[in-house]
Motif scaffolding. Structure first.
Motif, short mmCIF file in Angstrom:
data_model
loop_
_atom_site.label_atom_id
_atom_site.label_comp_id
_atom_site.label_asym_id
_atom_site.label_seq_id
_atom_site.Cartn_x
_atom_site.Cartn_y
_atom_site.Cartn_z
N HIS A 365 -10.92 9.55 7.09
CA HIS A 365 -12.12 9.78 6.05
C HIS A 365 -11.74 8.50 4.34
O HIS A 365 -12.70 8.92 3.91
N TYR A 366 -10.92 9.22 4.52
CA TYR A 366 -10.61 8.40 2.94
C TYR A 366 -9.45 6.71 2.85
O TYR A 366 -10.24 5.98 1.63
N SER A 367 -8.99 6.04 3.85
CA SER A 367 -8.61 5.69 3.69
C SER A 367 -9.02 4.07 4.13
O SER A 367 -8.08 3.04 4.86
N PHE A 368 -10.06 3.86 4.84
CA PHE A 368 -10.40 2.86 5.64
C PHE A 368 -10.26 2.75 7.19
O PHE A 368 -9.79 1.66 7.55
N ASP A 369 -10.18 3.62 7.15
CA ASP A 369 -9.15 3.88 8.87
C ASP A 369 -7.62 3.39 8.53
O ASP A 369 -7.57 2.80 9.64
N GLU A 370 -6.95 3.20 7.34
CA GLU A 370 -5.32 2.75 7.49
C GLU A 370 -4.63 3.25 7.03
O GLU A 370 -4.99 4.33 6.46
N ILE A 371 -3.75 3.42 7.90
CA ILE A 371 -1.93 3.73 7.55
C ILE A 371 -0.89 2.85 7.50
O ILE A 371 -0.95 1.70 8.70
N ARG A 372 -0.67 2.88 6.24
CA ARG A 372 0.81 1.78 6.56
C ARG A 372 2.67 3.08 6.50
O ARG A 372 2.31 4.38 6.36
N VAL A 373 3.25 2.37 7.38
CA VAL A 373 4.83 2.16 7.54
C VAL A 373 5.65 2.04 5.63
O VAL A 373 5.40 0.98 6.36
N SER A 374 6.01 2.88 5.61
CA SER A 374 7.09 2.33 4.77
C SER A 374 8.28 1.78 5.45
O SER A 374 9.22 2.87 5.98
N HIS A 375 9.18 0.77 4.55
CA HIS A 375 10.79 1.20 4.73
C HIS A 375 10.92 1.83 4.49
O HIS A 375 12.34 1.84 4.70
N GLU A 376 11.10 2.98 3.36
CA GLU A 376 11.49 4.03 2.74
C GLU A 376 11.94 5.41 3.66
O GLU A 376 11.28 6.69 2.94
N GLN A 377 10.46 5.26 4.59
CA GLN A 377 10.54 6.18 5.88
C GLN A 377 9.05 6.97 5.10
O GLN A 377 9.30 8.26 5.19
N ASN A 378 8.28 7.13 4.68
CA ASN A 378 7.37 7.38 4.07
C ASN A 378 6.20 6.72 4.82
O ASN A 378 6.23 5.66 5.10
N LEU A 379 4.51 7.47 4.93
CA LEU A 379 3.36 7.00 4.79
C LEU A 379 2.43 6.49 3.85
O LEU A 379 2.80 7.19 2.95
N VAL A 380 2.24 5.56 4.05
CA VAL A 380 1.18 5.31 3.06
C VAL A 380 -0.23 4.97 3.54
O VAL A 380 -0.55 4.71 4.57
#
Length: 553
Positions: A365-380
């Motif tokens: 809905h808010y981020s152009f259908d995109e998610i990232r996984v960080s090497h710091e164990q969070n999502l973006v």
């Protein structure tokens, strides 16, 4: 995002069918565990303390909402309702039944995912800056190059059985958010004086029992030479790397024992032989891959958002979230949002099926259908309109994902440790949980400021403790768990290995010791603006060592 072509689809589905047969033979007894082990490792299946674990590749940490929803479904249907995001931008399911793995891999193939090369002595999942394509300080998006390296390295016949596992990371910005100097090969996208794209090349970084910072081999490698130069490095390593001792088999040991100058000479000689004879990276192929990572259809927006400003002024919880978890975007009117997977008192990096689905919905809905996984164990969430940030915060809060602690003392990196891992010598997760509980007060966290705590449950350093501002290593001594503290490490462009400070601490005293370190910093910093790392580099280890020994009695 990159989309599979016909070759990718056939390749992944054929591997699933092959592994289905191998699993059937293991379950029937036709294969022993020793015979099955190399086959399962090639498909990301580990045998842990209590169950099989499946490690799923998330190349350069990029996911679509559809992919994340499937991971949620797998967590719910095949695991215990959650998954664990790792420091390699992968996802692990820790309670998988072996007989169900082929079905899981088939489902993954349906959304263009797999578990190939997430284990074994091969080139592992290629990682990248989790702000790639969005960061305000970016020279160029590193993900096209990470994808090219992924395609080139997948089942590369010459590099399938290396002396040891091999890890590559790519960043596109001067500020290193991908920890490239802790990798076997680290690449920083840059431009030369004429504006042409290329790479700064680092080789021989790594952690584990012999931590080393990578050496710079090239200040500028032209873009077209990327694959030939990486192949030259890997050929030298494959021929000269030690195979008699797995503890000395990583390329960092080869670089160290050969000497930086001699190693560079060997690579350059191999590169001279390869150049023009092996695959040169054609400009049209770079353009084709880059097209997959074209920026989304950003709107033309003013840089300031009245909606955002009003929310900051009226909602203290949102203001805290905005201060820590919202980051500058290269496009006016947009922001990058870190979704913390570090709630107070919970295992770092874990997300439930419901939380994964919530993030997938928010991203759609808010981020152009995109998610990232960080090497710091969070999502973006990489591309969020500033006007939408209050709504995103509300949706994250409803899912239990709005902890405003990105980069703070409770944003802890931790390996699974002895709760899961057969290699671990001590527990990591309970220590992380207790530290976050000790520092739960948000005002205190924000007063402390930027502080990276990283915890490993054994010398293999999967929790990256060597490059933590405060690193914690769990070890076993005479049947008891104890913990060693290192200080002053960093994984960014100022990369440093932490120094061992103080005595070993028991599981009951390690949290007190961390608090002693933090209190010492607060007493000695020159101002609230001086970070822990800056203060440590200014004053050195002596006051911290003295305080720790005094606290230990």
């Amino acid at each position: 995002m990159y989309r599979y072509d016909e070759f990718d689809r056939d390749f992944v589905h054929e591997r699933v069918a092959e592994f289905r047969d191998q699993v059937a033979r293991r379950l029937s007894g036709a294969l022993t565990e020793d015979q099955f082990k190399p086959l399962r490792l090639m498909n990301g299946v580990y045998l842990q303390l209590h169950a099989y674990m499946l490690r799923i590749a998330i190349p350069y940490g990029t996911l679509s909402s559809r992919q994340l929803r499937l991971l949620a479904t797998i967590a719910r249907d095949h695991d215990r309702g959650y998954g664990h995001f790792t420091t390699r931008q992968n996802l692990q399911f820790n309670w998988i039944a072996l007989e169900e793995v082929p079905d899981i891999l088939e489902k993954l193939a349906g959304v263009e995912m797999h578990a190939i090369q997430t284990s074994g002595n091969c080139i592992r999942n290629v990682t990248a800056d989790h702000f790639a394509g969005a960061a305000a300080d970016e020279v160029a998006d590193p993900r096209p190059y990470a994808e090219i390296l992924r395609q080139w390295s997948s089942l590369h016949p010459e590099f399938t059985f290396l002396p040891r596992k091999f890890k590559l990371a790519v960043t596109g910005a001067p500020h290193d958010r991908a920890a490239i100097q802790t990798h076997d090969i680290g690449l920083q996208v840059t431009r030369d004086a004429s504006g042409a794209l290329g790479f700064v090349v680092f080789v021989g970084g790594g952690q584990g029992r012999t931590p080393m910072i990578a050496r710079k081999l090239r200040d500028f490698l032209p873009e077209g030479d990327l694959l030939a130069y990486c192949e030259a490095i890997l050929r030298v390593y494959n021929l000269e790397g030690r195979r008699d001792n797995k503890y000395k088999a990583r390329i960092k040991i080869l670089v160290h024992e050969t000497g930086e100058a001699a190693f560079k000479d060997a690579v350059e000689a191999e590169f001279a032989q390869l150049r023009g004879k092996t695959l040169r990276l054609p400009a049209d192929e770079v353009a084709r891959i880059r097209d997959y990572f074209a920026p989304p259809a950003f709107a033309t927006l003013p840089p300031r958002s009245a909606v955002f400003d009003r929310a900051v002024a009226s909602d203290p919880e949102f203001a805290l979230f905005a201060a820590r978890n919202v980051h500058d975007h290269k496009m006016p009117g947009y922001a990058i949002v870190t979704v913390s997977l570090k709630p107070i008192g919970a295992p770092p990096g874990d997300a439930t099926a419901a939380q994964m689905e919530a993030v997938a919905d928010i991203a759609a809905h808010y981020s152009f259908d995109e998610i990232r996984v960080s090497h710091e164990q969070n999502l973006v969430l990489p591309h969020v309109r500033r006007d939408d940030l209050p709504a995103v915060f509300a949706a994250l809060r409803a899912a239990g994902l709005a902890t405003p602690n990105a980069g703070l003392v409770t944003d802890i990196i931790s390996c699974p440790g002895l709760d899961y891992c057969a290699l671990a010598t001590a527990r990591s997760i309970p220590i992380a949980e207790r530290i976050s509980q000790r520092f739960a007060d948000l005002d205190r966290q924000h007063d402390i400021g930027d502080l990276k705590i990283k915890i490993s449950g054994c010398i293999n350093a999967c929790g990256h403790h060597h490059v933590g501002h405060i690193g914690i290593l769990g070890l076993e001594r005479k049947g008891e768990e104890f913990y060693q503290i290192t200080l002053g490490g960093s994984g960014d462009e100022t990369c440093a290995i932490g120094e061992i400070v103080g005595p070993g601490f028991s599981s009951t005293t390690i949290v007190d010791a961390v608090e002693t370190v933090v209190d010492t910093y607060l007493a000695l910093r020159t101002s609230p603006q001086e970070t822990f790392l800056a203060a440590y580099r200014r004053i050195g280890e002596a006051p911290f060592r003295e305080a720790l020994y005094a606290a230990a009695g």
